[in-house]
Write a protein that holds these residues in place. Structure first.
Motif, PDB file in Angstrom:
ATOM      1  N   THR A  29      -2.971  -1.225  -8.189  1.00 29.32           N
ATOM      2  CA  THR A  29      -3.947  -0.220  -8.622  1.00 29.32           C
ATOM      3  C   THR A  29      -3.245   0.992  -9.222  1.00 29.32           C
ATOM      4  O   THR A  29      -3.677   1.528 -10.243  1.00 29.32           O
ATOM      5  CB  THR A  29      -4.835   0.209  -7.439  1.00 29.32           C
ATOM      6  OG1 THR A  29      -5.522  -0.947  -6.955  1.00 29.32           O
ATOM      7  CG2 THR A  29      -5.830   1.275  -7.838  1.00 29.32           C
ATOM      8  N   LEU A  30      -2.154   1.424  -8.617  1.00 29.43           N
ATOM      9  CA  LEU A  30      -1.417   2.568  -9.135  1.00 29.43           C
ATOM     10  C   LEU A  30      -0.822   2.262 -10.506  1.00 29.43           C
ATOM     11  O   LEU A  30      -0.896   3.087 -11.418  1.00 29.43           O
ATOM     12  CB  LEU A  30      -0.321   2.976  -8.155  1.00 29.43           C
ATOM     13  CG  LEU A  30       0.459   4.233  -8.514  1.00 29.43           C
ATOM     14  CD1 LEU A  30      -0.451   5.438  -8.649  1.00 29.43           C
ATOM     15  CD2 LEU A  30       1.531   4.495  -7.471  1.00 29.43           C
ATOM     16  N   ARG A  90      -5.321   8.822   1.374  1.00 24.75           N
ATOM     17  CA  ARG A  90      -5.934   7.494   1.286  1.00 24.75           C
ATOM     18  C   ARG A  90      -4.841   6.516   0.884  1.00 24.75           C
ATOM     19  O   ARG A  90      -3.767   6.901   0.466  1.00 24.75           O
ATOM     20  CB  ARG A  90      -7.044   7.478   0.220  1.00 24.75           C
ATOM     21  CG  ARG A  90      -8.105   8.561   0.370  1.00 24.75           C
ATOM     22  CD  ARG A  90      -9.129   8.194   1.414  1.00 24.75           C
ATOM     23  NE  ARG A  90     -10.035   9.285   1.710  1.00 24.75           N
ATOM     24  CZ  ARG A  90     -11.272   9.380   1.253  1.00 24.75           C
ATOM     25  NH1 ARG A  90     -11.762   8.472   0.454  1.00 24.75           N
ATOM     26  NH2 ARG A  90     -12.027  10.405   1.600  1.00 24.75           N
ATOM     27  N   ARG A  91      -5.118   5.219   0.987  1.00 20.49           N
ATOM     28  CA  ARG A  91      -4.121   4.233   0.586  1.00 20.49           C
ATOM     29  C   ARG A  91      -4.508   3.641  -0.773  1.00 20.49           C
ATOM     30  O   ARG A  91      -5.678   3.581  -1.146  1.00 20.49           O
ATOM     31  CB  ARG A  91      -3.971   3.148   1.632  1.00 20.49           C
ATOM     32  CG  ARG A  91      -5.219   2.373   1.872  1.00 20.49           C
ATOM     33  CD  ARG A  91      -5.059   1.441   3.037  1.00 20.49           C
ATOM     34  NE  ARG A  91      -6.382   0.869   3.272  1.00 20.49           N
ATOM     35  CZ  ARG A  91      -6.627  -0.206   3.930  1.00 20.49           C
ATOM     36  NH1 ARG A  91      -5.638  -0.860   4.485  1.00 20.49           N
ATOM     37  NH2 ARG A  91      -7.832  -0.652   4.072  1.00 20.49           N
ATOM     38  N   CYS A  92      -3.480   3.199  -1.482  1.00 19.66           N
ATOM     39  CA  CYS A  92      -3.660   2.648  -2.821  1.00 19.66           C
ATOM     40  C   CYS A  92      -2.643   1.524  -2.990  1.00 19.66           C
ATOM     41  O   CYS A  92      -1.480   1.664  -2.633  1.00 19.66           O
ATOM     42  CB  CYS A  92      -3.411   3.758  -3.845  1.00 19.66           C
ATOM     43  SG  CYS A  92      -3.469   3.220  -5.552  1.00 19.66           S
ATOM     44  N   SER A  93      -3.063   0.401  -3.552  1.00 21.86           N
ATOM     45  CA  SER A  93      -2.119  -0.700  -3.776  1.00 21.86           C
ATOM     46  C   SER A  93      -1.211  -0.372  -4.956  1.00 21.86           C
ATOM     47  O   SER A  93      -1.573   0.404  -5.842  1.00 21.86           O
ATOM     48  CB  SER A  93      -2.859  -2.010  -4.044  1.00 21.86           C
ATOM     49  OG  SER A  93      -3.432  -2.004  -5.333  1.00 21.86           O
ATOM     50  N   TYR A 134      -3.577   2.389 -13.096  1.00 24.20           N
ATOM     51  CA  TYR A 134      -3.931   3.779 -13.380  1.00 24.20           C
ATOM     52  C   TYR A 134      -2.919   4.416 -14.328  1.00 24.20           C
ATOM     53  O   TYR A 134      -3.285   5.073 -15.306  1.00 24.20           O
ATOM     54  CB  TYR A 134      -4.011   4.594 -12.082  1.00 24.20           C
ATOM     55  CG  TYR A 134      -4.238   6.058 -12.339  1.00 24.20           C
ATOM     56  CD1 TYR A 134      -5.521   6.552 -12.547  1.00 24.20           C
ATOM     57  CD2 TYR A 134      -3.164   6.945 -12.407  1.00 24.20           C
ATOM     58  CE1 TYR A 134      -5.737   7.897 -12.809  1.00 24.20           C
ATOM     59  CE2 TYR A 134      -3.368   8.288 -12.668  1.00 24.20           C
ATOM     60  CZ  TYR A 134      -4.653   8.760 -12.867  1.00 24.20           C
ATOM     61  OH  TYR A 134      -4.848  10.088 -13.151  1.00 24.20           O
ATOM     62  N   GLN A 187       0.821  -1.203   0.000  1.00 26.39           N
ATOM     63  CA  GLN A 187       0.000   0.000   0.000  1.00 26.39           C
ATOM     64  C   GLN A 187       0.859   1.258   0.000  1.00 26.39           C
ATOM     65  O   GLN A 187       1.886   1.319   0.676  1.00 26.39           O
ATOM     66  CB  GLN A 187      -0.901   0.015   1.240  1.00 26.39           C
ATOM     67  CG  GLN A 187      -1.796  -1.201   1.362  1.00 26.39           C
ATOM     68  CD  GLN A 187      -2.961  -1.159   0.396  1.00 26.39           C
ATOM     69  OE1 GLN A 187      -3.711  -0.205   0.361  1.00 26.39           O
ATOM     70  NE2 GLN A 187      -3.104  -2.216  -0.382  1.00 26.39           N
TER      71      GLN A 187
END
Length: 108
Positions: A36-37, A30-33, A40, A18
């Motif tokens: 996911t990044l 916020r957190r993002c894996s 994107y 994260q």
């Protein structure tokens, strides 16, 4: 709480790790894996272009092996040739851009 330069260094990252992201629209972090990044970036930044690229000049001896590096580019300061697409070696006096064809470094 430690400042960013006091945090331990990470040497390996996996897709489920994260990352914190600040979202101005939400007013907080916020957190993002990592996965996911990456998704994107691939969708939204896949066609990034620029007007120029700066390459640090190196000698031929400093280049990685051309084998297995097809498409790699560099700029050398001691090229043996200035002829486009000619296989290049070091020891010369020519400053030239080079690319790997997967087997050899070529002028270009």
């Amino acid at each position: 709480m430690p400042t960013i330069n006091q945090l331990p260094t990470v040497t390996q990252v996996s897709g489920g790790d994260q990352l914190p992201l600040f979202l101005p629209s939400q007013g907080d972090a916020r957190r993002c894996s990592v996965t996911t990044l990456i998704e994107y970036v691939q969708v939204n930044l896949g066609a990034v272009t620029c007007s120029s690229v700066t390459t640090t000049p190196v000698t031929y001896a400093q280049l990685p092996s051309a084998v297995g590096n097809a498409g790699a580019r560099a700029f050398i300061t001691d090229g043996s040739s200035t002829t486009f697409a000619a296989t290049v070696a070091g020891g010369g006096a020519n400053k030239v851009p080079v690319y790997s064809d997967g087997t050899n470094w070529k002028v270009g």
